[in-house]
Design a protein around this motif. Structure first.
Motif, PDB file in Angstrom:
ATOM      1  N   LEU A 104       0.835  -1.197   0.000  1.00  0.00           N
ATOM      2  CA  LEU A 104       0.000   0.000   0.000  1.00  0.00           C
ATOM      3  C   LEU A 104       0.872   1.250   0.000  1.00  0.00           C
ATOM      4  N   ASP A 105       0.262   2.397  -0.362  1.00  0.00           N
ATOM      5  CA  ASP A 105       1.045   3.634  -0.428  1.00  0.00           C
ATOM      6  C   ASP A 105       1.016   4.432   0.866  1.00  0.00           C
ATOM      7  N   TRP A 106       0.577   3.818   1.970  1.00  0.00           N
ATOM      8  CA  TRP A 106       0.482   4.520   3.247  1.00  0.00           C
ATOM      9  C   TRP A 106       1.855   4.913   3.777  1.00  0.00           C
ATOM     10  N   GLN A 107       1.960   6.172   4.186  1.00  0.00           N
ATOM     11  CA  GLN A 107       3.190   6.696   4.780  1.00  0.00           C
ATOM     12  C   GLN A 107       2.842   7.380   6.102  1.00  0.00           C
ATOM     13  N   ILE A 108       3.593   7.056   7.136  1.00  0.00           N
ATOM     14  CA  ILE A 108       3.438   7.741   8.417  1.00  0.00           C
ATOM     15  C   ILE A 108       4.285   9.013   8.378  1.00  0.00           C
ATOM     16  N   ALA A 109       3.653  10.146   8.654  1.00  0.00           N
ATOM     17  CA  ALA A 109       4.347  11.439   8.603  1.00  0.00           C
ATOM     18  C   ALA A 109       3.940  12.284   9.798  1.00  0.00           C
ATOM     19  N   LEU A 110       4.771  13.268  10.101  1.00  0.00           N
ATOM     20  CA  LEU A 110       4.444  14.207  11.167  1.00  0.00           C
ATOM     21  C   LEU A 110       3.367  15.169  10.697  1.00  0.00           C
ATOM     22  N   ASN A 111       2.469  15.509  11.587  1.00  0.00           N
ATOM     23  CA  ASN A 111       1.406  16.459  11.274  1.00  0.00           C
ATOM     24  C   ASN A 111       1.928  17.878  11.489  1.00  0.00           C
ATOM     25  N   ASP A 112       1.978  18.656  10.419  1.00  0.00           N
ATOM     26  CA  ASP A 112       2.453  20.038  10.516  1.00  0.00           C
ATOM     27  C   ASP A 112       1.412  20.954  11.150  1.00  0.00           C
ATOM     28  N   GLY A 113       0.162  20.531  11.098  1.00  0.00           N
ATOM     29  CA  GLY A 113      -0.910  21.354  11.644  1.00  0.00           C
ATOM     30  C   GLY A 113      -1.295  20.928  13.051  1.00  0.00           C
ATOM     31  N   VAL A 114      -2.485  21.346  13.448  1.00  0.00           N
ATOM     32  CA  VAL A 114      -3.012  21.001  14.766  1.00  0.00           C
ATOM     33  C   VAL A 114      -4.186  20.060  14.573  1.00  0.00           C
ATOM     34  N   ALA A 115      -4.102  18.871  15.159  1.00  0.00           N
ATOM     35  CA  ALA A 115      -5.180  17.896  15.025  1.00  0.00           C
ATOM     36  C   ALA A 115      -6.447  18.435  15.670  1.00  0.00           C
ATOM     37  N   ASP A 116      -7.552  18.331  14.931  1.00  0.00           N
ATOM     38  CA  ASP A 116      -8.816  18.879  15.412  1.00  0.00           C
ATOM     39  C   ASP A 116      -9.961  18.186  14.699  1.00  0.00           C
ATOM     40  N   SER A 117     -10.999  17.805  15.443  1.00  0.00           N
ATOM     41  CA  SER A 117     -12.114  17.089  14.835  1.00  0.00           C
ATOM     42  C   SER A 117     -13.406  17.408  15.553  1.00  0.00           C
ATOM     43  N   ASP A 118     -14.501  17.366  14.793  1.00  0.00           N
ATOM     44  CA  ASP A 118     -15.829  17.490  15.369  1.00  0.00           C
ATOM     45  C   ASP A 118     -16.572  16.165  15.342  1.00  0.00           C
ATOM     46  N   ASP A 119     -15.910  15.119  14.868  1.00  0.00           N
ATOM     47  CA  ASP A 119     -16.587  13.854  14.593  1.00  0.00           C
ATOM     48  C   ASP A 119     -16.229  12.774  15.607  1.00  0.00           C
TER      49      ASP A 119
END
Length: 273
Positions: free
Chosen positions: A80-95
């Motif tokens: 698969l093409d899945w790559q683990i990477a660092l999140n440059d933004g801020v994790a946020d969800s309403d779900d």
């Protein structure tokens, strides 16, 4: 849903939390069916033959492999093409309560396009980066999934029920143990069948009568004969893509894996306006 953790995870404090919090059982061998949790790093650092053993098991209906943090950066699964990477933004969800609770503790994202994710379970952050992905070869197989959410976090101590519900959302894609892949393939869906799935998903309907009423409306842009609608509905019920409540999780997976998914999403958004 039967919940298991690998023996390597059981010896880690994360595993002890999962067994105590969620009642997960330790799987010394691959179980006959169920959802198996494993550290992503353990999978990544395993020999290719061992990885293939897990992936082959996860192809069986009723079987699901979910990889949890920590991970090594980069590739997760060779096919698969899945790559683990660092999140440059801020994790946020309403779900959902689980991703909301863990957002501040999640610094990784999954890059790549293979497989699917479910917005209803908070698999996508508000900035459209992905924290959880699911891959299913076809309608007759189980699934392999990856999440960047630390489901072993003590922040979930009072949320055992909600965590199990979140995990059930992934396991729903795995189908039922004992299903025949050949029988599932023999029920190959045709364009008119996908048209019915689009209608059920976008319009939130659950019966043939509701479908026929919407199709007969002057404002309907979808053309589907009454007899063909009946034939397609019978087929979709037999292959578990529809149930008494409307489109099933299996039906949603089929739709998401099809070229009709963008249209279904657009029609659903239009319906909500």
């Amino acid at each position: 849903m039967k919940l298991f953790i690998t023996s390597s995870l059981s010896s880690h404090r994360h595993g002890r939390f999962l067994t105590g919090q969620l009642g997960a059982e330790v799987a010394d061998d691959l179980p006959q069916e169920g959802l198996l949790l494993m550290h992503g790093k353990s999978f990544q650092q395993s020999e290719q033959s061992k990885q293939n053993e897990y992936l082959k098991w996860a192809e069986n209906p009723g079987c699901a492999l979910l990889l949890l943090p920590p991970f090594d950066m980069g590739d997760v699964i060779q096919e698969l093409d899945w790559q683990i990477a660092l999140n440059d933004g801020v994790a946020d969800s309403d779900d959902g309560l689980v991703p909301n609770t863990l957002a501040g503790e999640t610094s990784l994202i999954i890059e790549g396009q293979n497989g699917d994710f479910d917005r209803a379970y908070g698999h996508q952050w508000r900035d459209f980066t992905i924290n959880t992905r699911i891959f299913k070869k076809h309608s007759g197989t189980g699934v392999v999934a990856v999440t960047c959410l630390p489901l072993w976090s003590i922040s979930l101590l009072e949320l055992a029920g909600e965590t199990k519900d979140w995990l059930t959302g992934i396991y729903a894609y795995a189908g039922q143990a004992g299903e025949s892949a050949s029988s599932s393939e023999s029920q190959e869906l045709m364009p008119e069948d996908f048209t019915v799935l689009v209608c059920f998903y976008a319009w939130g309907i659950s019966s043939l009568e509701q479908l026929q009423a919407r199709l007969s409306a002057k404002s309907s842009l979808i053309s589907l004969g009454e007899e063909q609608a009946k034939v397609s509905m019978k087929k979709l019920l037999e292959c578990h893509c529809l149930d008494a409540a409307g489109i099933s999780e299996q039906g949603k997976v089929e739709l998401m894996n099809s070229p009709y998914w963008p249209y279904a999403e657009s029609l659903k958004q239009e319906e909500a306006r």
